[in-house]
Design an enzyme around this catalytic site. Structure first.
Site, PDB file in Angstrom:
ATOM      1  N   HIS A 138       0.824  -1.217   0.000  1.00  0.00           N
ATOM      2  CA  HIS A 138       0.000   0.000   0.000  1.00  0.00           C
ATOM      3  C   HIS A 138       0.847   1.251   0.000  1.00  0.00           C
ATOM      4  O   HIS A 138       0.359   2.329   0.339  1.00  0.00           O
ATOM      5  CB  HIS A 138      -0.951  -0.002   1.214  1.00  0.00           C
ATOM      6  CG  HIS A 138      -1.998  -1.078   1.126  1.00  0.00           C
ATOM      7  ND1 HIS A 138      -2.822  -1.408   2.167  1.00  0.00           N
ATOM      8  CD2 HIS A 138      -2.336  -1.921   0.114  1.00  0.00           C
ATOM      9  CE1 HIS A 138      -3.625  -2.391   1.803  1.00  0.00           C
ATOM     10  NE2 HIS A 138      -3.350  -2.721   0.561  1.00  0.00           N
ATOM     11  N   CYS A 146       4.035  13.447  -7.038  1.00  0.00           N
ATOM     12  CA  CYS A 146       3.161  14.399  -7.730  1.00  0.00           C
ATOM     13  C   CYS A 146       1.818  13.732  -7.974  1.00  0.00           C
ATOM     14  O   CYS A 146       1.762  12.605  -8.456  1.00  0.00           O
ATOM     15  CB  CYS A 146       3.792  14.789  -9.074  1.00  0.00           C
ATOM     16  SG  CYS A 146       2.649  15.628 -10.185  1.00  0.00           S
ATOM     17  N   SER A 214      -6.895  -7.846   9.582  1.00  0.00           N
ATOM     18  CA  SER A 214      -8.292  -8.287   9.695  1.00  0.00           C
ATOM     19  C   SER A 214      -8.679  -9.151   8.497  1.00  0.00           C
ATOM     20  O   SER A 214      -9.718  -9.793   8.483  1.00  0.00           O
ATOM     21  CB  SER A 214      -9.208  -7.066   9.779  1.00  0.00           C
ATOM     22  OG  SER A 214      -8.949  -6.203   8.672  1.00  0.00           O
TER      23      SER A 214
END
Ligand code: APR
Length: 276
Positions: A138, A146, A214
């Site tokens: 992630h 940018c 989770s």
């Protein structure tokens, strides 16, 4: 947790295995492993003081739902609010240290030929602890880009080379578009190279250690299922059962900062016995 059918005097009782016994059972699953995958989520950083994504946000940010802030729409609508939240989180993460769980994952590299960490976390704590092969699915809260990726995806921006404040998303020095954190927001695709490598590792690992997630958010939540389908043993560490527990061969119920060092100790003891 796994129950054991105990028969005593003809009376059948399902007795819970002790955590030690479950850790010993988990350690057995690592025998002969050449490639160990560690799939981690926010829970592994909890004992460092980093709130998990689904924890209530503290203080100033308590009134905001992270899933409302971590989206491209939120950034378009109010770039300075999203920027401030990430600056707050980057400061928080910069002020904390890896915990015993992160360091236990590093120690696995002394015990197995290859250890690859597949993390959903953006806090960089696995790398700071010393893990040498980390896939940041992630992205990273400590990297900025940018928002128009004007020089290719991603166009990384070195914040130390530009003027900026904690309150306002600065302009890209190349094209003027706003600078944003290099993290994957809800609704955005994961970095293709990271995703491809993660599924390749999941398909080839002998054991996948799933820690502090989770098991809700896709595609990361599919990695343990891919590993299982490919024949890997699944060991989960979490104080609560979740989306991965149904396929765990062993579920070690507890905080990773306490359980992982005990698992590594059991692996070391097993290795000593085997090399005698
Ligand atoms: N040790 C291990 N696990 C813990 C601990 C602990 N001390 N404390 C909490 N946990 C577990 C919780 O039981 C839960 O299963 O950590 C997990 C945290 O779950 P989430 O907050 O959903 O975090 P995560 O699974 O990483 O979320 C995945 O979703 O919100 C998005 O992009 C964000 O990367 C995040 C992704």
């Amino acid at each position: 947790m796994r129950g054991r059918l105990a028969i005593d005097g003809g009376v059948c009782t399902i007795g819970r295995m002790t955590l030690e016994a479950e850790i010993a059972e988990a350690a057995r699953l690592f025998d002969g492993a050449q490639l160990v995958a560690v799939a981690s989520g926010a829970g592994i950083s909890k004992e460092s003081g980093v709130p998990t994504f689904r924890d209530a946000q503290e203080g100033l940010w308590a009134r905001y739902d992270p899933q409302q802030l971590a989206t491209p729409e939120a950034f378009r609508r109010n770039p300075d609010l999203v920027w401030s939240w990430y600056m707050y989180r980057a400061d928080l993460v910069g002020a904390v240290e890896p915990n015993a769980g992160h360091y236990a994952v590093v120690e696995l590299e002394e015990l197995f030929p290859r250890v690859v960490v597949l993390t959903q976390n953006v806090d960089g704590l696995h790398i700071r602890a010393g893990s040498t092969d980390v896939v940041e699915l992630h992205g990273s809260i400590r990297r900025f880009k940018c928002s128009a990726n004007c020089r290719g995806d991603p166009t990384i921006i070195d914040l130390s080379a530009i003027e900026y404040t904690g309150e306002t998303a600065p302009p890209c020095p190349y094209c003027g578009a706003r600078v944003r954190p290099d993290v994957v927001w809800f609704g955005e695709a994961l970095p293709p190279a990271a995703l491809e490598r993660a599924f390749e590792v999941a398909s080839r690992c002998d054991v996948m250690l799933v820690v502090g997630t989770s098991g809700i958010v896709q595609p990361a939540a599919s990695l343990p299922y891919r590993a299982k389908q490919s024949g890997a043993a699944i060991v989960e560490v979490n104080p609560q059962p979740g989306g991965i527990t149904p396929i765990a061969d062993v579920f070690l119920r507890g905080p990773s900062g306490r359980v992982l060092p005990r698992l590594v100790a059991a692996l070391r003891a097993r290795r000593r016995k085997q090399t005698r």
